[in-house]
Design a protein around this motif. Structure first.
Motif, mmCIF file in Angstrom:
data_model
loop_
_atom_site.group_PDB
_atom_site.id
_atom_site.type_symbol
_atom_site.label_atom_id
_atom_site.label_comp_id
_atom_site.label_asym_id
_atom_site.label_seq_id
_atom_site.Cartn_x
_atom_site.Cartn_y
_atom_site.Cartn_z
ATOM 1 N N ALA A 1 138.322 -15.586 39.562
ATOM 2 C CA ALA A 1 138.341 -13.987 39.621
ATOM 3 C C ALA A 1 139.421 -13.464 38.718
ATOM 4 N N THR A 2 138.797 -12.172 38.067
ATOM 5 C CA THR A 2 139.504 -11.774 37.206
ATOM 6 C C THR A 2 139.815 -10.216 37.569
ATOM 7 N N LEU A 3 140.943 -9.612 37.200
ATOM 8 C CA LEU A 3 141.153 -8.200 37.651
ATOM 9 C C LEU A 3 141.449 -7.312 36.558
ATOM 10 N N HIS A 4 140.849 -6.087 36.468
ATOM 11 C CA HIS A 4 141.183 -5.592 35.008
ATOM 12 C C HIS A 4 141.550 -4.021 35.506
ATOM 13 N N ASP A 5 142.460 -3.527 34.609
ATOM 14 C CA ASP A 5 142.604 -2.156 34.829
ATOM 15 C C ASP A 5 141.839 -1.472 34.108
ATOM 16 N N GLY A 6 141.320 -0.234 34.363
ATOM 17 C CA GLY A 6 140.242 0.400 33.871
ATOM 18 C C GLY A 6 140.187 1.934 33.874
ATOM 19 N N ARG A 7 139.161 2.542 33.051
ATOM 20 C CA ARG A 7 138.965 3.776 33.304
ATOM 21 C C ARG A 7 137.577 4.074 33.544
ATOM 22 N N GLU A 8 137.126 4.866 34.525
ATOM 23 C CA GLU A 8 135.759 5.431 34.750
ATOM 24 C C GLU A 8 135.004 4.371 34.669
ATOM 25 N N GLY A 9 135.270 3.201 35.530
ATOM 26 C CA GLY A 9 134.239 2.157 35.686
ATOM 27 C C GLY A 9 134.187 0.973 34.438
ATOM 28 N N THR B 1 141.971 -3.382 30.156
ATOM 29 C CA THR B 1 142.990 -4.632 29.978
ATOM 30 C C THR B 1 142.707 -5.398 31.118
ATOM 31 N N ASP B 2 142.765 -6.680 30.740
ATOM 32 C CA ASP B 2 142.779 -7.809 31.838
ATOM 33 C C ASP B 2 144.357 -7.905 32.638
ATOM 34 N N ALA B 3 144.143 -7.411 33.936
ATOM 35 C CA ALA B 3 145.451 -7.527 34.866
ATOM 36 C C ALA B 3 145.437 -8.835 35.596
ATOM 37 N N THR B 4 144.904 -9.659 35.311
ATOM 38 C CA THR B 4 144.799 -10.947 36.396
ATOM 39 C C THR B 4 146.179 -11.492 36.342
ATOM 40 N N GLN B 5 146.691 -11.741 35.150
ATOM 41 C CA GLN B 5 148.159 -12.564 35.313
ATOM 42 C C GLN B 5 149.082 -11.671 35.981
ATOM 43 N N ARG B 6 149.216 -10.517 35.781
ATOM 44 C CA ARG B 6 150.239 -9.500 36.455
ATOM 45 C C ARG B 6 149.886 -9.671 37.956
ATOM 46 N N TRP B 7 148.820 -9.200 38.470
ATOM 47 C CA TRP B 7 148.355 -9.549 39.784
ATOM 48 C C TRP B 7 148.712 -11.028 40.220
#
Length: 83
Positions: free
Chosen positions: A35-43, A47-53
């Motif tokens: 799974a990957t997690l991303h910071d985003g705006r308006e859907g 940026t990929d936030a996976t490693q930070r999470w």
């Protein structure tokens, strides 16, 4: 300053910590499973936030484990003293 904290309140805190650890472990499991997690705006992912999470959740697990071990060591000591 020592203050008495009701045992039922302490148990509520411990339950909350265990739930936090379970949630963090679930997120780590998802990320390690792809799974990957991303910071985003308006859907839109920005940026990929996976490693930070992953880092944050592993930190939550370590801190929670430390606090639960402390709690258990105090309870074990109190049971030994009262025996």
């Amino acid at each position: 300053m020592d203050r008495a904290v009701p045992s039922d309140m302490v148990e509520q805190w411990m339950t909350h910590l265990r739930l936090q650890r379970t949630r963090a472990r679930d997120i780590v499991w998802l990320i390690e499973g792809g799974a990957t997690l991303h910071d985003g705006r308006e859907g839109e992912p920005m940026t990929d936030a996976t490693q930070r999470w992953l880092t944050e959740q592993k930190s939550v697990i370590a801190e929670t484990d430390r606090l639960l071990a402390l709690y258990e060591s105090i309870n074990l000591r109190d049971r030994t003293i009262g025996a």
